[in-house]
Structures are given as C-alpha cells and as structure tokens.
Design a protein around this motif. Sequence first.
Motif, mmCIF file in Angstrom:
data_model
loop_
_atom_site.group_PDB
_atom_site.id
_atom_site.type_symbol
_atom_site.label_atom_id
_atom_site.label_comp_id
_atom_site.label_asym_id
_atom_site.label_seq_id
_atom_site.Cartn_x
_atom_site.Cartn_y
_atom_site.Cartn_z
ATOM 1 N N GLU A 46 0.750 -1.370 -0.156
ATOM 2 C CA GLU A 46 -0.469 0.160 -0.085
ATOM 3 C C GLU A 46 0.523 1.124 0.210
ATOM 4 O OE1 GLU A 46 -3.087 -0.306 -0.596
ATOM 5 O OE2 GLU A 46 -3.458 -2.713 0.595
ATOM 6 N N ALA A 47 2.014 1.030 0.841
ATOM 7 C CA ALA A 47 2.681 2.730 0.809
ATOM 8 C C ALA A 47 3.294 2.740 -0.381
ATOM 9 C CB ALA A 47 4.133 2.389 1.919
ATOM 10 N N LEU A 48 3.860 0.967 -1.034
ATOM 11 C CA LEU A 48 4.426 1.706 -2.366
ATOM 12 C C LEU A 48 4.061 2.102 -3.785
ATOM 13 C CD1 LEU A 48 7.244 0.507 -4.132
ATOM 14 C CD2 LEU A 48 5.555 -0.912 -4.769
ATOM 15 N N LYS A 49 2.232 2.199 -3.348
ATOM 16 C CA LYS A 49 1.686 2.082 -4.567
ATOM 17 C C LYS A 49 1.339 3.732 -4.599
ATOM 18 C CE LYS A 49 -3.331 1.828 -5.860
ATOM 19 N NZ LYS A 49 -4.139 2.998 -4.789
ATOM 20 N N TYR A 50 1.243 4.122 -3.075
ATOM 21 C CA TYR A 50 0.900 5.706 -2.557
ATOM 22 C C TYR A 50 1.738 6.895 -3.356
ATOM 23 C CZ TYR A 50 -0.994 10.139 0.035
ATOM 24 O OH TYR A 50 -0.080 11.350 0.333
ATOM 25 N N ALA A 51 3.686 6.347 -2.892
ATOM 26 C CA ALA A 51 4.347 6.731 -3.037
ATOM 27 C C ALA A 51 5.030 6.914 -4.822
ATOM 28 C CB ALA A 51 5.647 5.780 -2.179
ATOM 29 N N LYS A 52 4.013 5.957 -5.230
ATOM 30 C CA LYS A 52 4.471 6.419 -6.967
ATOM 31 C C LYS A 52 3.627 7.337 -7.504
ATOM 32 C CE LYS A 52 6.358 1.595 -7.773
ATOM 33 N NZ LYS A 52 6.771 0.685 -8.187
ATOM 34 N N GLU A 53 2.144 7.201 -6.554
ATOM 35 C CA GLU A 53 1.533 8.140 -7.112
ATOM 36 C C GLU A 53 1.229 9.495 -6.393
ATOM 37 O OE1 GLU A 53 -2.274 6.433 -5.863
ATOM 38 O OE2 GLU A 53 -2.382 4.549 -7.445
ATOM 39 N N ARG A 54 1.708 9.695 -5.255
ATOM 40 C CA ARG A 54 1.773 11.153 -4.740
ATOM 41 C C ARG A 54 3.155 11.947 -5.547
ATOM 42 N NH1 ARG A 54 -0.515 14.635 -1.862
ATOM 43 N NH2 ARG A 54 0.761 15.435 -0.341
ATOM 44 N N PHE A 55 2.900 13.081 -5.809
ATOM 45 C CA PHE A 55 4.040 14.161 -6.133
ATOM 46 C C PHE A 55 4.343 15.018 -5.443
ATOM 47 C CE2 PHE A 55 5.068 13.016 -10.680
ATOM 48 C CZ PHE A 55 4.144 11.885 -11.180
ATOM 49 N N GLN A 56 5.137 15.066 -5.452
ATOM 50 C CA GLN A 56 5.606 16.280 -4.911
ATOM 51 C C GLN A 56 6.967 17.424 -4.492
ATOM 52 O OE1 GLN A 56 3.802 17.737 -1.244
ATOM 53 N NE2 GLN A 56 3.166 17.226 -2.308
ATOM 54 N N PHE A 57 7.308 18.444 -5.356
ATOM 55 C CA PHE A 57 8.592 18.851 -6.014
ATOM 56 C C PHE A 57 8.816 18.438 -7.426
ATOM 57 C CE2 PHE A 57 9.551 18.382 -1.566
ATOM 58 C CZ PHE A 57 9.546 19.756 -0.910
ATOM 59 N N GLY A 58 7.833 18.226 -7.492
ATOM 60 C CA GLY A 58 7.266 17.621 -9.073
ATOM 61 C C GLY A 58 7.669 16.567 -9.575
ATOM 62 N N LYS A 59 7.975 15.322 -8.562
ATOM 63 C CA LYS A 59 8.332 14.163 -8.751
ATOM 64 C C LYS A 59 7.553 13.493 -7.964
ATOM 65 C CE LYS A 59 12.328 14.621 -6.281
ATOM 66 N NZ LYS A 59 14.131 14.859 -6.759
ATOM 67 N N PRO A 60 7.159 11.923 -8.120
ATOM 68 C CA PRO A 60 7.033 11.199 -7.339
ATOM 69 C C PRO A 60 8.048 10.283 -5.883
ATOM 70 C CG PRO A 60 6.996 10.263 -9.388
ATOM 71 C CD PRO A 60 7.613 10.818 -9.961
ATOM 72 N N ILE A 61 6.674 10.775 -4.746
ATOM 73 C CA ILE A 61 7.612 10.998 -3.745
ATOM 74 C C ILE A 61 8.569 9.509 -3.740
ATOM 75 C CG2 ILE A 61 6.350 12.582 -2.514
ATOM 76 C CD1 ILE A 61 5.312 9.889 -0.295
ATOM 77 N N TYR A 62 8.563 8.413 -4.934
ATOM 78 C CA TYR A 62 9.305 7.278 -4.753
ATOM 79 C C TYR A 62 10.154 7.624 -4.840
ATOM 80 C CZ TYR A 62 10.534 2.990 -6.613
ATOM 81 O OH TYR A 62 10.905 1.544 -6.291
ATOM 82 N N GLU A 63 10.838 9.028 -5.696
ATOM 83 C CA GLU A 63 12.134 9.158 -6.509
ATOM 84 C C GLU A 63 13.040 9.830 -5.591
ATOM 85 O OE1 GLU A 63 11.426 10.894 -9.761
ATOM 86 O OE2 GLU A 63 10.284 9.214 -10.470
ATOM 87 N N ILE A 64 12.249 10.093 -4.528
ATOM 88 C CA ILE A 64 12.871 11.011 -3.449
ATOM 89 C C ILE A 64 13.639 9.597 -2.565
ATOM 90 C CG2 ILE A 64 12.336 12.785 -1.468
ATOM 91 C CD1 ILE A 64 10.058 14.052 -2.297
ATOM 92 N N PRO A 65 15.146 9.931 -2.101
ATOM 93 C CA PRO A 65 16.405 8.992 -1.863
ATOM 94 C C PRO A 65 15.736 8.514 -0.214
ATOM 95 C CG PRO A 65 17.752 10.818 -2.555
ATOM 96 C CD PRO A 65 15.688 11.211 -2.672
ATOM 97 N N ALA A 66 15.079 9.675 0.735
ATOM 98 C CA ALA A 66 14.673 9.302 1.345
ATOM 99 C C ALA A 66 13.545 8.584 1.504
ATOM 100 C CB ALA A 66 14.427 10.636 2.580
ATOM 101 N N VAL A 67 12.785 9.046 1.264
ATOM 102 C CA VAL A 67 11.222 8.243 1.193
ATOM 103 C C VAL A 67 12.008 6.676 0.539
ATOM 104 C CG1 VAL A 67 8.757 8.202 0.288
ATOM 105 C CG2 VAL A 67 10.092 9.583 0.949
ATOM 106 N N LYS A 68 12.614 6.623 -0.847
ATOM 107 C CA LYS A 68 12.530 5.617 -1.071
ATOM 108 C C LYS A 68 13.741 4.560 -0.011
ATOM 109 C CE LYS A 68 14.573 3.372 -5.562
ATOM 110 N NZ LYS A 68 15.567 2.143 -4.488
ATOM 111 N N LYS A 69 14.371 5.242 0.724
ATOM 112 C CA LYS A 69 14.943 4.269 1.503
ATOM 113 C C LYS A 69 13.839 3.464 2.909
ATOM 114 C CE LYS A 69 19.020 4.873 4.806
ATOM 115 N NZ LYS A 69 20.123 6.053 5.416
ATOM 116 N N LEU A 70 13.044 4.376 3.293
ATOM 117 C CA LEU A 70 12.251 3.605 4.073
ATOM 118 C C LEU A 70 11.636 2.054 3.299
ATOM 119 C CD1 LEU A 70 10.029 6.630 5.085
ATOM 120 C CD2 LEU A 70 11.528 5.347 6.619
ATOM 121 N N LEU A 71 10.937 2.869 2.371
ATOM 122 C CA LEU A 71 10.366 1.370 1.022
ATOM 123 C C LEU A 71 11.578 0.295 1.146
ATOM 124 C CD1 LEU A 71 8.436 3.794 -1.473
ATOM 125 C CD2 LEU A 71 7.459 2.355 0.281
ATOM 126 N N ASP A 72 12.594 0.706 0.570
ATOM 127 C CA ASP A 72 14.001 -0.862 -0.242
ATOM 128 C C ASP A 72 13.842 -0.991 1.665
ATOM 129 O OD1 ASP A 72 14.133 0.015 -2.108
ATOM 130 O OD2 ASP A 72 15.600 0.788 -1.664
#
Length: 570
Positions: free
Chosen positions: A323-349
């Motif tokens: 559920e978190a991964l799905k949300y991170a791919k759909e939620r945009f902040q600073f012009g990109k999906p939060i999934y691409e923000i290193p701090a968020v990706k680190k949590l998911l990884d």
Amino acid sequence: MIQNNYFLTNEDLREHFYELIDWNEIVPIYENNFSDSKLYESTQNPKLEMAPTNPDEAISYYEEILKSCGEISGMYVSQVASVVDTKGLKFENGDVVHPQEMVDVIQMYHDAGLGPAAFKRKYGGLGVPSIIKAMIAELMYRSDSSITIAVGSMGLAAILEVCASEEMKNEWIPKLISGNYTVTMGLSEPDFGSDLPNITTKAIQKDDGWYLTGTKRFQTVACGVNGGPGITLTLARTGSLESGARGLSFFIVENKNYVIQGIEKKLGIKASATCETVFENSKGYLVGKEGFGLVKYVMGMLNGARLSVSSQGTGIVTAAYEEALKYAKERFQFGKPIYEIPAVKKLLDRMERELAGMRCLMVEAAYSVDKYYWYEDGREVTAEENKTAKFWEKVANTLTPISKYYNSEMCNDLVYDGLQVLGGAGYTEDYDLSRLYRDARITNIYDGTTQIQVNAAIGGITSGMTQTGTFRAYLDHLAKGSESNQCLTEIRSVFESIVETYKSIPDQNTKESFSFEVVESAARLVVGLLLERSKNKSKSRKELRTKWCKEFHVDSLGILTANHIKLKSA
Ligand SMILES: Cc1cc2nc3c(=O)[nH]c(=O)nc-3n(C[C@H](O)[C@H](O)[C@H](O)COP(=O)(O)OP(=O)(O)OC[C@H]3O[C@@H](n4cnc5c(N)ncnc54)[C@H](O)[C@@H]3O)c2cc1C
C-alpha cells in the motif's frame, strides 16, 4: 486496499514456493509416502479423495489451495476490511454482533475449505504441511486480522490430534469442521496472564463428568460468530491451589455452557471479539491426561499459535509495504513521485528487504516443525530418522519463539515506516495504513509477549552454543547453504562473543535483563543466513537478493556490535 490475487501477485512468496523450498525433501516426509492416497484406494473414504499420490500432485494440490486463498483474501476480504473495522462489534443483551460483511467473507473461506486447513485429511481437514499453513495464514492476514482470527481460530484445535483420545478426536474434530466452529484459547484470567502456572479457574469431577468454575479474560472470539458454535480449550486447575503448573488440566468447553460477560474496547483488531467469559459449573470434557494441561498440551497449542502470529506479522507488513509503495508512486511532491525522493525510497527499500527476511524466518520455523512433527504420527522410524527428528524438534523449540518475537516486533517497526511514507494521509482513516498500524500492535503482546518469547528462546540459544550444542549445529548447517562472506563471518564471531559475555554475567537478574540482546542477535544471524541461502537458491532474483543480503548484514553487524557493547557494560 489493493485488489488482486494475493498469492499470484506476491513475487517473493511465489519465489519461496516455486524456487526456494525443496519440496522433494518435505513432501515424502509429510505425506508419509502418500499413505492417505493408498488408504483412499482401499477404503474409498471421501475425506481422502484429494490426497496426492506423488510429489508433483502434492505440489499442485498445495498450489491450488494457495491460489484459492489468495483469490478470496485479495479480491474480497481486502475490500471489506476497512468497513468491518469501522463498524466494529456490538454487545447486546449478552450477545456479540459481528458486521454482516465479516460474516459473508468468513463464509467464503469456509466454503473454500480453508477453515480446517490445519487438520489431517482423515478428520476432514486439508492435511497440508506447516509451511503451507504458514503461507495460507500470511495471505489471509494481509487482507485483515480480525476476519482471519475468526476463521483461523479453528486451527488451535489441531492440538487435539496430538493429545486427545482417538474417541475424542473422532467425535470432536469432524464436528468442529462441519459446524464451522470458532475455537478459543482459554488461558488468561483477570489476575494471571503471562503467569499461567498460577491460574485459578477450577475443575471438579462429579459422577457425570467435569465442571468448571472461574473467569477468563481476553478470550478471542469465545462468543462464536453471531450465534454460531464455538469451544474454548480451557486451562483449569484439577489439583490443589498450590499445585502450580502440574495441577493444571485441559478441557473442551462449549460456548453454550459459559456466559459472555462483555467485550473489550481496543486499540486495534476492532472486529475481533475479545471476551470476558464466566464459567459457573460449566460442563467440560477432559482432554488427554490430568496434570498435563499446561506443561504439554497448552505449550503445544501455543507453538502453533506462535507460528500463526509470525505469519500475521509477515502478512501485515506485506499489506503495509504494497500500500505504501503504491501511494509513493502516485503522490507527487517537488515535481516528482515521492518514490524517487531518496529518503522515502530508503524507507521502502528497507521495508522490502526486512520483509523478505521475515518471510524466510516464517517459512524456516514452519519447516523445522515439518521436519519432526510427523515422525510422531505413530509411524515406524529408523534410528537415523529418530535422531534427525529429535534434532529438528529442538531447533523448532527455539526457532518458533524466535520467529514469533522477531516477526511481531519487525511488524510494528515496519508498519510504522509504511505509515510514514504516506505522511499526513497515513494518519487518517482514509488509508489502510492507520488500521494496519493499530492492528500490528497486538502481535507482540498476545500468545505470549515478546519478553515471554525471549524467555522461551534464551535457553535453547545459550545451552545450544556449546561445542556439541544443537543451536551451534543448526547455525553450521545454515552456513553450509551460503557462500563464505566477510560480513557474515564477522557477525557470527560477534555473536559467539555475545553468548560468552552473557554466560559470564554473575548476577541472575542482570543476566535476565540482557536476554533480549542475545535473542535479537541470534535472530539477526539466523535471518541473515536464511537470506544468504535464498540468494544462492534463487534463479529469478539473484541480483536483488544479493543486494538485500549485503544491506541486511551491514544493519545486523551494527545491531550485534551495539548489543555486545551493552552486554560488556553489565
Ligand atoms: C486482543 C487480545 C486477544 C487475546 N486473546 C487471548 C485468547 O484468546 N486467549 C487467552 O488466553 N489470552 C488471550 N489474550 C491474553 C494475552 O495472551 C495476554 O495479554 C498476554 O499473554 C500478556 O499477559 P497480561 O496481559 O496479563 O500481561 P502481564 O502478564 O501482566 O505482563 C505485563 C508485562 O510484564 C511482562 N512480563 C510478565 N512476566 C514476565 C516475565 N516472566 N519475564 C519478562 N517479562 C514479563 C510482559 O512481557 C508485559 O510487558 C489476548 C490479549 C489481547 C489483548
């Protein structure tokens, strides 16, 4: 929640099933050379009709069960989980009312034959090994805990197969299965929870049988589901008040014979009825022998329950991660999906990697049970088989509490991170993460708290680390399945020092207060070895598994080094 077949879309679980588990080793042991199918040929007993005749058939049979479970869990149960949680339970005139949506999906599981997964085929169960039971439980818990508990509770009665008389098994198990009974573990009382040897519910024998008097607290689904039948497997004192654990016996008590005094208002698993039950001269049926209730039967039942909670942790984290991964791919902040923000990706990884470790541990704990449990089935065994079974029984006795403690603590830790990925949205009831976060919290409390699991595992770890000890032999056996690896070698060496330092602490209370650090260190080492082995066996995801191993071991080395420093300060 995500709606799809939770087995077919779970790559890691599928990899375990299709690549990592050596079915040729487990199936012949478990299926006892396909004795059920042979019996079917001679008796035409319809309960044995589905019994496999060879390893390939067994694997297909297990696969179909998982597909069917994944379908119900992912397509239907997941879609009502939030509604059921919001509606919750009502307590009216002594009766507990479950939401209709819950009753409907429970029926789906029963119609698919998944309620009695735990029982042998001859009694009407699916007759699947513990590894498959663990996977079924994971799939079910991913969609919802309260609903799964109501269906899966029946599995607690699998202990009857081990300790009840033939007559009692033949009378009760088919009845529980055909009647879709709920089964409750009748242990806790208002004044005694962890301290089970001192419980006070009393059983007395009269001319026409046993009668119980006392109050039990926190009795999960002791009410049955909306007027449906249920039993409580009740621990009660048949000896004197001072008789301790040896004075306790085990009884079946039907829910028509006790009163539901009320239900708890809780933080999570809101649609799981946690009842206070009052026994007043309630008719009970003695299971097995008097005096063996806690020392043998309840311990056996709790072992099964611990494996189930280990699966619950894995299932909840799978839900939280997906559920978190799905949300991170759909939620945009600073012009990109939060999934691409290193701090968020680190949590998911980290969630993904740690979840892979939890699943390895869940499967391994169940495997250790499969390796010995069926040798106790009255079949003739060679001296070598007997030796192997005894070894795995000892391993299982240590690994089961480790897997319950570890997967429940990691469940809380990782669901916390999953909620963080959603930011403010995660804190609202609009998303599933908040429910998962609340539901996760029970996993390290019930069926024995983390502290009690640590107490259960510490002896097997420390005494097992002598030169000829079982735990050492088990670690060496696991290490054979992994390539030599600098970081793992270092972890093993720190672990050896941790055990030595722990053993040298003179004061018993100080020592006991550091048991957690030892058990945590053992768990990280075992999970690291299991991840390594899975990497070596993997055909489809070797590269990803190599990355997981590297990162997992670095984290473990940090944890073990810190634990060693703490222990040296004792
Ligand atoms: C939702 C829910 C469902 C439940 N379902 C059931 C059920 O179906 N059947 C049933 O019988 N029970 C059930 N329980 C009870 C559950 O198993 C107990 O709550 C649990 O075992 C802890 O017991 P306690 O609550 O009395 O805590 P206590 O035993 O009072 O423990 C309090 C604290 O002390 C610690 N502690 C106690 N003794 C030790 C020790 N020797 N060493 C180290 N630490 C220790 C504990 O870890 C805990 O942190 C349920 C509880 C809940 C909340």
